[in-house]
Motif scaffolding. Structure first.
Motif, PDB file in Angstrom:
ATOM      1  N   LYS A  47       0.848  -1.185   0.000  1.00  0.00           N
ATOM      2  CA  LYS A  47       0.000   0.000   0.000  1.00  0.00           C
ATOM      3  C   LYS A  47       0.884   1.235   0.000  1.00  0.00           C
ATOM      4  O   LYS A  47       1.820   1.336   0.802  1.00  0.00           O
ATOM      5  CB  LYS A  47      -0.909   0.013   1.224  1.00  0.00           C
ATOM      6  N   GLY A  48       0.591   2.168  -0.914  1.00  0.00           N
ATOM      7  CA  GLY A  48       1.447   3.346  -0.965  1.00  0.00           C
ATOM      8  C   GLY A  48       0.980   4.399  -1.933  1.00  0.00           C
ATOM      9  O   GLY A  48      -0.188   4.428  -2.343  1.00  0.00           O
ATOM     10  N   SER A  49       1.925   5.266  -2.297  1.00  0.00           N
ATOM     11  CA  SER A  49       1.664   6.370  -3.215  1.00  0.00           C
ATOM     12  C   SER A  49       2.753   6.398  -4.274  1.00  0.00           C
ATOM     13  O   SER A  49       3.913   6.063  -3.991  1.00  0.00           O
ATOM     14  CB  SER A  49       1.637   7.705  -2.469  1.00  0.00           C
ATOM     15  N   VAL A  50       2.371   6.822  -5.472  1.00  0.00           N
ATOM     16  CA  VAL A  50       3.302   6.915  -6.597  1.00  0.00           C
ATOM     17  C   VAL A  50       3.327   8.349  -7.088  1.00  0.00           C
ATOM     18  O   VAL A  50       2.285   8.914  -7.431  1.00  0.00           O
ATOM     19  CB  VAL A  50       2.881   5.976  -7.748  1.00  0.00           C
ATOM     20  N   GLN A  51       4.513   8.952  -7.088  1.00  0.00           N
ATOM     21  CA  GLN A  51       4.655  10.300  -7.630  1.00  0.00           C
ATOM     22  C   GLN A  51       4.925  10.204  -9.121  1.00  0.00           C
ATOM     23  O   GLN A  51       5.797   9.446  -9.562  1.00  0.00           O
ATOM     24  CB  GLN A  51       5.792  11.057  -6.948  1.00  0.00           C
ATOM     25  N   LEU A  52       4.169  10.960  -9.888  1.00  0.00           N
ATOM     26  CA  LEU A  52       4.280  10.936 -11.345  1.00  0.00           C
ATOM     27  C   LEU A  52       5.036  12.148 -11.860  1.00  0.00           C
ATOM     28  O   LEU A  52       5.158  13.169 -11.182  1.00  0.00           O
ATOM     29  CB  LEU A  52       2.879  10.894 -11.973  1.00  0.00           C
ATOM     30  N   GLY A  53       5.530  12.022 -13.059  1.00  0.00           N
ATOM     31  CA  GLY A  53       6.186  13.100 -13.775  1.00  0.00           C
ATOM     32  C   GLY A  53       6.046  12.836 -15.259  1.00  0.00           C
ATOM     33  O   GLY A  53       5.460  11.824 -15.666  1.00  0.00           O
ATOM     34  N   PRO A  54       6.581  13.702 -16.106  1.00  0.00           N
ATOM     35  CA  PRO A  54       6.457  13.493 -17.550  1.00  0.00           C
ATOM     36  C   PRO A  54       6.993  12.153 -18.032  1.00  0.00           C
ATOM     37  O   PRO A  54       6.540  11.624 -19.053  1.00  0.00           O
ATOM     38  CB  PRO A  54       7.269  14.658 -18.139  1.00  0.00           C
ATOM     39  N   SER A  55       7.948  11.548 -17.302  1.00  0.00           N
ATOM     40  CA  SER A  55       8.532  10.283 -17.723  1.00  0.00           C
ATOM     41  C   SER A  55       7.818   9.072 -17.133  1.00  0.00           C
ATOM     42  O   SER A  55       8.179   7.934 -17.437  1.00  0.00           O
ATOM     43  CB  SER A  55      10.008  10.229 -17.321  1.00  0.00           C
ATOM     44  N   GLY A  56       6.810   9.289 -16.277  1.00  0.00           N
ATOM     45  CA  GLY A  56       6.100   8.174 -15.655  1.00  0.00           C
ATOM     46  C   GLY A  56       6.209   8.232 -14.148  1.00  0.00           C
ATOM     47  O   GLY A  56       6.117   9.308 -13.549  1.00  0.00           O
ATOM     48  N   ALA A  57       6.425   7.077 -13.510  1.00  0.00           N
ATOM     49  CA  ALA A  57       6.568   7.016 -12.056  1.00  0.00           C
ATOM     50  C   ALA A  57       7.989   7.424 -11.688  1.00  0.00           C
ATOM     51  O   ALA A  57       8.954   6.741 -12.054  1.00  0.00           O
ATOM     52  CB  ALA A  57       6.272   5.602 -11.559  1.00  0.00           C
ATOM     53  N   VAL A  58       8.143   8.528 -10.953  1.00  0.00           N
ATOM     54  CA  VAL A  58       9.474   9.042 -10.628  1.00  0.00           C
ATOM     55  C   VAL A  58       9.873   8.755  -9.188  1.00  0.00           C
ATOM     56  O   VAL A  58      11.052   8.836  -8.838  1.00  0.00           O
ATOM     57  CB  VAL A  58       9.563  10.556 -10.905  1.00  0.00           C
ATOM     58  N   ALA A  59       8.898   8.425  -8.320  1.00  0.00           N
ATOM     59  CA  ALA A  59       9.201   8.121  -6.925  1.00  0.00           C
ATOM     60  C   ALA A  59       8.035   7.346  -6.326  1.00  0.00           C
ATOM     61  O   ALA A  59       6.899   7.459  -6.794  1.00  0.00           O
ATOM     62  CB  ALA A  59       9.468   9.398  -6.128  1.00  0.00           C
ATOM     63  N   THR A  60       8.331   6.549  -5.282  1.00  0.00           N
ATOM     64  CA  THR A  60       7.288   5.781  -4.613  1.00  0.00           C
ATOM     65  C   THR A  60       7.536   5.803  -3.107  1.00  0.00           C
ATOM     66  O   THR A  60       8.678   5.897  -2.640  1.00  0.00           O
ATOM     67  CB  THR A  60       7.254   4.321  -5.086  1.00  0.00           C
ATOM     68  N   ASP A  61       6.464   5.703  -2.342  1.00  0.00           N
ATOM     69  CA  ASP A  61       6.523   5.628  -0.882  1.00  0.00           C
ATOM     70  C   ASP A  61       5.462   4.605  -0.480  1.00  0.00           C
ATOM     71  O   ASP A  61       4.268   4.841  -0.673  1.00  0.00           O
ATOM     72  CB  ASP A  61       6.237   6.997  -0.266  1.00  0.00           C
ATOM     73  N   PHE A  62       5.898   3.456   0.060  1.00  0.00           N
ATOM     74  CA  PHE A  62       4.923   2.383   0.297  1.00  0.00           C
ATOM     75  C   PHE A  62       5.339   1.529   1.487  1.00  0.00           C
ATOM     76  O   PHE A  62       6.496   1.561   1.940  1.00  0.00           O
ATOM     77  CB  PHE A  62       4.777   1.509  -0.957  1.00  0.00           C
TER      78      PHE A  62
END
Length: 267
Positions: free
Chosen positions: A73-88
């Protein structure tokens, strides 16, 4: 019977109203035009500081018996290139009858992955709360990029489009359901830089066996709501099966995932 002019006008008007009220079935072309494009909807979300929340259950089945799995369970930070960071956080699902397992938090920023230090069995210096590892190390090479064990990177529009073109779409309550199947070899052809088998760690080639089937739900806006995949891990009459069920919520909420403070990190 001869009708006088007022009655005749009333009959004609009533008939016109009734004809207008009869529903007309939409043509297949019209239904196709009304269906949103999830790949295009994803592209609109690929902006700096946009995020999505995920909740996932992954299970491994061998010889029709559960061998455990993971809850993520977590969160995905997006950017123009797709998923750039995750916290889970992730937790093992033990085999039936086994005891409870602890949950572990992981942060991925770029190519660096930070584990909570409680996951490390060795000595931890005072004040160090996190252990940094390279993205290619261990199980994190599969989970950390997207906070998921799904075989598809749904934050890659070209990958999502390849999945959709191999799907059949059915209208369901609140949106559309897409179903399809793809072989490992086909998946390797549409993956950037080829496809790495998640369990052997080796690139897929012409001799690789196995298929992946899916059910993907998208809302009326085209944004993904759920992805359920069944992955046959290898060939033979009784291959291991991985089933991954992921829910997506809060598309577009503001999210910035930062690395832990440097003085709390050890390598």
């Amino acid at each position: 019977m001869k009708m006088n002019p007022p009655i005749k006008r009333w009959v004609v008007l009533t008939a016109a109203v009734l004809i207008a009220a009869v529903p007309v079935a939409a043509s297949p072309a019209a239904a196709q035009a009304d269906r949103p494009d999830p790949a295009r909807a994803l592209k609109r979300q690929l902006k700096n500081e946009h995020g999505v929340r995920t909740s996932e259950t992954a299970r491994v089945i061998f010889s029709k018996k559960s061998e455990g799995g993971f809850r993520i369970k977590g969160s995905v930070q997006l950017g123009p290139s797709g998923a750039v960071a995750t916290d889970f956080t992730w937790r093992d699902i033990p085999k039936p009858g086994a005891g409870k397992t602890a949950s572990h938090r992981v942060i991925r920023v770029g190519k660096d992955v930070y584990y909570e230090s409680g996951q490390y069995s060795g000595a931890i210096p005072d004040g160090k709360q996190w252990i940094r590892r390279n993205l290619s190390a261990g199980l994190t090479r599969y989970i950390a990029p997207t906070a998921s064990l799904q075989p598809f990177n749904v934050y890659d529009p070209s990958m999502l489009k390849a999945v959709l073109t191999r799907s059949t779409a059915t209208p369901v309550s609140g949106g559309f359901l897409y179903r399809g199947t793809i072989s490992y070899q086909e998946l390797s052809k549409v993956s950037k830089g080829g496809y790495i088998n998640r369990f052997t760690g080796t690139p897929v080639n012409k001799k690789s066996k196995g298929t992946i089937s899916w059910r993907l739900w998208a809302g009326r806006s085209g944004l993904l709501k759920r992805l359920y995949t069944t992955d046959a891990l290898g060939a033979g009459k009784d291959p291991a099966i991985m089933r991954v069920d992921t829910r997506y919520t809060d598309w577009g909420f503001r999210l910035v995932i930062a690395a832990p403070p440097a003085d709390e990190v050890m390598d």
